[in-house]
Design a protein around this motif. Structure first.
Motif, short mmCIF file in Angstrom:
data_model
loop_
_atom_site.label_atom_id
_atom_site.label_comp_id
_atom_site.label_asym_id
_atom_site.label_seq_id
_atom_site.Cartn_x
_atom_site.Cartn_y
_atom_site.Cartn_z
N GLY A 189 0.81 -1.22 0.00
CA GLY A 189 0.00 0.00 0.00
C GLY A 189 0.83 1.26 0.00
N VAL A 190 2.09 1.16 0.45
CA VAL A 190 2.98 2.32 0.45
C VAL A 190 3.39 2.69 -0.96
CG1 VAL A 190 5.14 3.21 1.44
CG2 VAL A 190 3.80 1.52 2.69
N ASN A 191 3.36 1.74 -1.87
CA ASN A 191 3.81 1.99 -3.24
C ASN A 191 2.97 3.05 -3.94
OD1 ASN A 191 5.46 1.52 -5.47
ND2 ASN A 191 4.03 0.02 -6.33
N ARG A 230 9.68 3.87 -4.73
CA ARG A 230 9.32 2.58 -5.35
C ARG A 230 10.55 1.70 -5.54
NH1 ARG A 230 6.08 6.34 -8.32
NH2 ARG A 230 3.88 6.12 -7.76
N ILE A 231 11.66 2.32 -5.92
CA ILE A 231 12.90 1.54 -6.05
C ILE A 231 13.33 1.00 -4.69
CG2 ILE A 231 15.33 1.66 -6.71
CD1 ILE A 231 14.57 3.80 -8.73
N ILE A 254 13.81 -2.99 -3.66
CA ILE A 254 15.05 -3.53 -3.09
C ILE A 254 14.78 -4.21 -1.75
CG2 ILE A 254 17.29 -2.88 -2.11
CD1 ILE A 254 17.50 -0.78 -4.29
N VAL A 255 13.91 -3.61 -0.94
CA VAL A 255 13.58 -4.22 0.35
C VAL A 255 12.92 -5.57 0.15
CG1 VAL A 255 12.11 -3.99 2.39
CG2 VAL A 255 13.47 -2.06 1.63
N PHE A 256 12.00 -5.68 -0.83
CA PHE A 256 11.31 -6.94 -1.04
C PHE A 256 12.22 -8.00 -1.65
CE2 PHE A 256 6.89 -4.89 -1.16
CZ PHE A 256 6.63 -5.35 0.11
N VAL A 257 12.90 -7.62 -2.74
CA VAL A 257 13.63 -8.62 -3.52
C VAL A 257 14.97 -8.96 -2.87
CG1 VAL A 257 14.65 -9.12 -5.77
CG2 VAL A 257 12.48 -7.88 -5.63
N CYS A 282 19.89 1.16 0.29
CA CYS A 282 18.65 1.76 0.76
C CYS A 282 18.89 3.12 1.42
CB CYS A 282 17.95 0.82 1.74
SG CYS A 282 17.26 -0.67 1.01
N ILE A 283 20.01 3.26 2.11
CA ILE A 283 20.35 4.55 2.71
C ILE A 283 20.58 5.60 1.62
CG2 ILE A 283 22.11 5.77 4.05
CD1 ILE A 283 22.48 3.23 5.68
#
Length: 297
Positions: free
Chosen positions: A12-14, A22-23, A27-30, A196-197
């Motif tokens: 839902g954040v997307n 979104r990137i 990265i967090v998911f994959v 991510c940072i």
């Protein structure tokens, strides 16, 4: 942990994120959640069982393992993923709060009335909430990287460690299970966290620069309007200034009466009266053949 529910919540954040957001979510998911679930848990699943020491002293292996691994990598990464994704829910909750206010406003003022043009647009308080969530996520990532670096000495895992903690009888050699494999996954997770940072910092710069540019354009537009007023009047009817003035003059003429009252000078002037004929004029008019000498006598 139910990762499917966790993934459905983060999806839902997307909808309310920028391109950098979104990137970051991908990265967090994959590269973090999937790697954690599929591979990392299995690599660290038998870490204490494969931690062998060259002694049979009861309790020595457990004490040495606790000394060198006070916090397990896998549990530390689980906490990191949970904490780093929680600030994103701040944005979702803020949008839900806006939706509820919009629903109550329409019930009170009618279905056609609107309190927000778009409840998910990052303006006002939602912009600040999104920016604060980025700062919090960046701080959490940096904090966990520092903890991992402080505990495990620059993310390095040796194959052999020497332990002399009681109840070990003397200096004991202990061997870590699958050290190379664990080292590779450690560097991979640290690299994904660093990426991510960087994405969070880029998104912060993007949001702030976009906001500054919008404010600068507004100030520039106001300065131009105050310095040189436009030739066309900004009214709802869309008339020019000359047309507006001409229309005003015509309406003023129509409002005045056609027969104006006399002025003060004309009212003080006596009325015109024709001159009365004299006796000589009456006699000449009745007897035109008489000479002037007879009339004079």
């Amino acid at each position: 942990m139910d990762w499917k529910t966790f993934q459905s919540l983060l999806s839902g954040v997307n909808k309310y994120s920028t391109a950098f957001g979104r990137i970051w979510l991908s990265i967090v998911f994959v590269f973090r959640v999937m790697v954690y679930v599929v591979a990392a848990e299995r690599v660290w699943g038998d870490e204490q069982k494969d931690f062998d020491c060259n002694t049979k002293q009861p309790g020595c292996a457990n004490v040495c393992y606790d000394y060198f691994f006070p916090i397990s990598h896998i549990r530390l990464w689980a906490l990191q993923l949970i904490f780093v994704t929680c600030p994103s829910f701040m944005v979702v909750m803020h949008v839900a709060y806006r939706d509820e206010r919009e629903r109550k406003y329409r019930i009170k003022h009618g279905e056609e009335s609107k309190l927000y043009n778009n409840t998910g647009k990052k303006h006002g308080g939602l912009w600040w909430t999104y920016l604060i969530s980025l700062f919090v996520k960046t701080a959490i990532e940096v904090s966990f990287l520092y903890i991992l670096h402080f505990i495990y000495d620059s993310f390095y895992l040796p194959r052999l460690v020497k332990c002399e903690v009681s109840p070990c009888p003397n200096l004991v050699d202990c061997y870590i299970g699958h050290p190379t494999e664990k080292k590779v996954f450690t560097y991979f997770m640290v690299g994904a966290s660093a990426l991510c940072i960087v994405l969070n910092i880029c998104e912060i710069i993007y949001l702030i620069s976009k906001r500054v540019a919008r404010c600068a354009n507004k100030l520039k537009h106001r300065h131009r309007r105050s310095a040189s007023p436009p030739t066309v009047a900004e009214n709802r009817n869309g008339y020019d200034d000359n047309d507006h003035n001409n229309l005003k003059m015509e309406m003023t003429k129509l409002a005045l009466p056609k027969d104006r009252p006399p002025s003060f000078m004309s009212s003080c002037k006596p009325p015109y009266r024709p001159a009365r004929p004299t006796l000589r004029g009456e006699m000449m008019a009745s007897a035109p053949n008489l000479s002037s000498e007879v009339l004079d006598n």
